[in-house]
Design a protein around this motif. Structure first.
Motif, PDB file in Angstrom:
ATOM      1  N   GLY A  53       0.780  -1.222   0.000  1.00 22.60           N
ATOM      2  CA  GLY A  53       0.000   0.000   0.000  1.00 22.60           C
ATOM      3  C   GLY A  53       0.813   1.275   0.000  1.00 22.60           C
ATOM      4  O   GLY A  53       0.282   2.351   0.271  1.00 22.60           O
ATOM      5  N   GLU A  54       2.110   1.164  -0.313  1.00 29.01           N
ATOM      6  CA  GLU A  54       2.963   2.352  -0.365  1.00 29.01           C
ATOM      7  C   GLU A  54       3.797   2.341  -1.642  1.00 29.01           C
ATOM      8  O   GLU A  54       4.119   1.292  -2.190  1.00 29.01           O
ATOM      9  N   LEU A  55       4.166   3.549  -2.072  1.00 28.56           N
ATOM     10  CA  LEU A  55       5.102   3.707  -3.169  1.00 28.56           C
ATOM     11  C   LEU A  55       6.454   4.062  -2.567  1.00 28.56           C
ATOM     12  O   LEU A  55       6.611   5.113  -1.953  1.00 28.56           O
ATOM     13  N   THR A  56       7.410   3.174  -2.716  1.00 25.19           N
ATOM     14  CA  THR A  56       8.764   3.378  -2.218  1.00 25.19           C
ATOM     15  C   THR A  56       9.650   3.749  -3.390  1.00 25.19           C
ATOM     16  O   THR A  56       9.692   3.042  -4.402  1.00 25.19           O
ATOM     17  N   LEU A  57      10.348   4.868  -3.267  1.00 22.89           N
ATOM     18  CA  LEU A  57      11.224   5.360  -4.326  1.00 22.89           C
ATOM     19  C   LEU A  57      12.664   5.030  -3.979  1.00 22.89           C
ATOM     20  O   LEU A  57      13.148   5.380  -2.903  1.00 22.89           O
ATOM     21  N   LEU A  58      13.334   4.350  -4.892  1.00 23.45           N
ATOM     22  CA  LEU A  58      14.729   3.954  -4.710  1.00 23.45           C
ATOM     23  C   LEU A  58      15.598   4.871  -5.561  1.00 23.45           C
ATOM     24  O   LEU A  58      15.462   4.911  -6.791  1.00 23.45           O
ATOM     25  N   ALA A  76       6.067   9.804  -3.476  1.00 26.80           N
ATOM     26  CA  ALA A  76       6.660   8.690  -2.740  1.00 26.80           C
ATOM     27  C   ALA A  76       6.265   8.716  -1.271  1.00 26.80           C
ATOM     28  O   ALA A  76       6.331   9.768  -0.622  1.00 26.80           O
ATOM     29  N   ASP A  77       5.855   7.570  -0.748  1.00 29.56           N
ATOM     30  CA  ASP A  77       5.611   7.445   0.685  1.00 29.56           C
ATOM     31  C   ASP A  77       6.927   7.319   1.448  1.00 29.56           C
ATOM     32  O   ASP A  77       7.029   7.764   2.589  1.00 29.56           O
ATOM     33  N   ARG A  78       7.917   6.698   0.801  1.00 22.96           N
ATOM     34  CA  ARG A  78       9.246   6.582   1.399  1.00 22.96           C
ATOM     35  C   ARG A  78      10.291   6.726   0.301  1.00 22.96           C
ATOM     36  O   ARG A  78      10.051   6.347  -0.841  1.00 22.96           O
ATOM     37  N   ILE A  79      11.438   7.270   0.663  1.00 20.28           N
ATOM     38  CA  ILE A  79      12.559   7.373  -0.264  1.00 20.28           C
ATOM     39  C   ILE A  79      13.741   6.632   0.343  1.00 20.28           C
ATOM     40  O   ILE A  79      14.128   6.895   1.486  1.00 20.28           O
ATOM     41  N   VAL A  80      14.279   5.679  -0.408  1.00 25.71           N
ATOM     42  CA  VAL A  80      15.416   4.871   0.026  1.00 25.71           C
ATOM     43  C   VAL A  80      16.590   5.199  -0.896  1.00 25.71           C
ATOM     44  O   VAL A  80      16.457   5.122  -2.126  1.00 25.71           O
ATOM     45  N   ARG A  81      17.716   5.562  -0.315  1.00 33.20           N
ATOM     46  CA  ARG A  81      18.886   5.906  -1.115  1.00 33.20           C
ATOM     47  C   ARG A  81      19.935   4.803  -1.026  1.00 33.20           C
ATOM     48  O   ARG A  81      20.245   4.312   0.063  1.00 33.20           O
ATOM     49  N   MET A  82      20.475   4.446  -2.201  1.00 32.28           N
ATOM     50  CA  MET A  82      21.547   3.460  -2.271  1.00 32.28           C
ATOM     51  C   MET A  82      22.826   4.096  -2.797  1.00 32.28           C
ATOM     52  O   MET A  82      22.781   4.952  -3.683  1.00 32.28           O
ATOM     53  N   GLU A  83      23.935   3.656  -2.242  1.00 37.48           N
ATOM     54  CA  GLU A  83      25.258   4.009  -2.755  1.00 37.48           C
ATOM     55  C   GLU A  83      26.172   2.819  -2.544  1.00 37.48           C
ATOM     56  O   GLU A  83      26.171   2.207  -1.464  1.00 37.48           O
ATOM     57  N   ASP A  84      26.926   2.489  -3.582  1.00 39.47           N
ATOM     58  CA  ASP A  84      27.900   1.393  -3.499  1.00 39.47           C
ATOM     59  C   ASP A  84      27.282   0.106  -2.963  1.00 39.47           C
ATOM     60  O   ASP A  84      27.885  -0.616  -2.164  1.00 39.47           O
ATOM     61  N   GLY A  85      26.049  -0.164  -3.395  1.00 37.63           N
ATOM     62  CA  GLY A  85      25.401  -1.414  -3.036  1.00 37.63           C
ATOM     63  C   GLY A  85      24.751  -1.455  -1.671  1.00 37.63           C
ATOM     64  O   GLY A  85      24.185  -2.477  -1.286  1.00 37.63           O
ATOM     65  N   ARG A  86      24.804  -0.349  -0.938  1.00 36.24           N
ATOM     66  CA  ARG A  86      24.254  -0.326   0.423  1.00 36.24           C
ATOM     67  C   ARG A  86      23.146   0.716   0.556  1.00 36.24           C
ATOM     68  O   ARG A  86      23.215   1.784  -0.057  1.00 36.24           O
ATOM     69  N   VAL A  87      22.156   0.390   1.405  1.00 36.17           N
ATOM     70  CA  VAL A  87      21.157   1.383   1.791  1.00 36.17           C
ATOM     71  C   VAL A  87      21.791   2.344   2.765  1.00 36.17           C
ATOM     72  O   VAL A  87      22.451   1.938   3.726  1.00 36.17           O
ATOM     73  N   GLN A  88      21.607   3.629   2.507  1.00 35.37           N
ATOM     74  CA  GLN A  88      22.278   4.644   3.311  1.00 35.37           C
ATOM     75  C   GLN A  88      21.554   4.887   4.631  1.00 35.37           C
ATOM     76  O   GLN A  88      20.340   4.686   4.747  1.00 35.37           O
ATOM     77  N   PRO A  89      22.290   5.301   5.662  1.00 43.05           N
ATOM     78  CA  PRO A  89      21.682   5.559   6.970  1.00 43.05           C
ATOM     79  C   PRO A  89      20.515   6.531   6.869  1.00 43.05           C
ATOM     80  O   PRO A  89      20.537   7.471   6.064  1.00 43.05           O
ATOM     81  N   GLY A  90      19.525   6.275   7.699  1.00 42.44           N
ATOM     82  CA  GLY A  90      18.312   7.096   7.659  1.00 42.44           C
ATOM     83  C   GLY A  90      17.255   6.529   6.750  1.00 42.44           C
ATOM     84  O   GLY A  90      16.155   7.038   6.671  1.00 42.44           O
ATOM     85  N   HIS A  91      17.586   5.429   6.045  1.00 35.95           N
ATOM     86  CA  HIS A  91      16.624   4.782   5.161  1.00 35.95           C
ATOM     87  C   HIS A  91      16.583   3.296   5.465  1.00 35.95           C
ATOM     88  O   HIS A  91      17.161   2.485   4.760  1.00 35.95           O
TER      89      HIS A  91
END
Length: 229
Positions: free
Chosen positions: A37-42, A213-228
């Motif tokens: 039920g949410e749109l998560t933006l990567l 977006a209900d949530r925004i998830v940030r990736m760098e170098d294969g990892r989810v960044q802190p705060g996400h």
């Protein structure tokens, strides 16, 4: 009050490519939940692991380590045949390269997953027409998919991904080939899809997704960044 239940869970998921002496860690120890039920933006730079993460979440790739669950089912517990059937009924994919079957018309491409899941005509044709209209395809239903523009093929790909009312929709740059007007229509369509209870995970560089977006998830170098988380 608890939030939406997770439709996808990744626990300590790692995926690498290449030989041992030149290994690339595309996804590195990612733990993530994608709520229903949410749109998560990567988001994240090119090469950060977004596409690989989508493929792991939908069972197109298997992790080297860690566990992926979709709808509470550990994907590793399914045989290859069971996994294929599970994806068909529960997971919709929108690929960057569209994956059109050029021998089929636009409508037949949309109808194909319905037929594979056991829906027969005239019901499959009726549903394919309705999905084509929702995706903004007007007057192109019977055109060979190879003759469509990139934007039109993108619309077909999105309609096809929605064909079996998936619990999870995974979209890789779904507005990448669309002009501003068409792109806004697709964003609104996938936002509406999430509001109906589907877990929607979109990987995109397009900033127009951010307000939806209900949530925004940030990736760098294969990892989810802190705060996400």
């Amino acid at each position: 009050m608890s939030g939406p239940s997770p439709a996808v869970r990744l626990r300590g998921v790692t995926r690498s490519f290449g030989p041992i002496h030149r290994v690339v860690w595309a996804v590195d120890d990612v733990t993530l939940q994608i709520p229903a039920g949410e749109l998560t933006l990567l988001v994240g730079p090119s090469g950060s692991g977004k596409t690989t993460l989508l493929s792991l979440a939908g069972g197109l790739l298997s992790p080297d380590r860690g566990e992926v669950e979709v709808g509470g089912r550990p994907l590793a517990s399914l045989s290859a045949v069971e996994l294929s059937a599970f994806r068909l009924r529960h997971v919709g994919f929108v690929f960057q390269r569209f994956q059109m079957l050029e021998a089929l018309t636009a409508l037949e491409n949309i109808e194909l997953p319905l037929n594979l899941a056991g829906t027969r005509r005239p019901e499959s044709r009726r549903r394919a027409h309705a999905l084509a209209a929702r995706a903004g395809l007007h007057g192109q239903h019977e055109a060979p998919s190879g003759a469509l523009s990139g934007g039109e093929q993108q619309r077909v790909a999105i309609a096809r991904a929605l064909a079996n009312d998936p619990h999870v929709l995974l979209a890789d740059e779904p507005t990448g080939s669309l002009d501003s007007h068409a792109g806004e229509g697709i964003i609104e369509l996938l936002h509406e899809t999430a509001s109906r209870g589907t877990a929607v995970l979109v990987a995109s560089h397009d900033e127009r997704w951010i307000p939806y977006a209900d949530r925004i998830v940030r990736m760098e170098d294969g990892r989810v960044q802190p705060g996400h988380p």
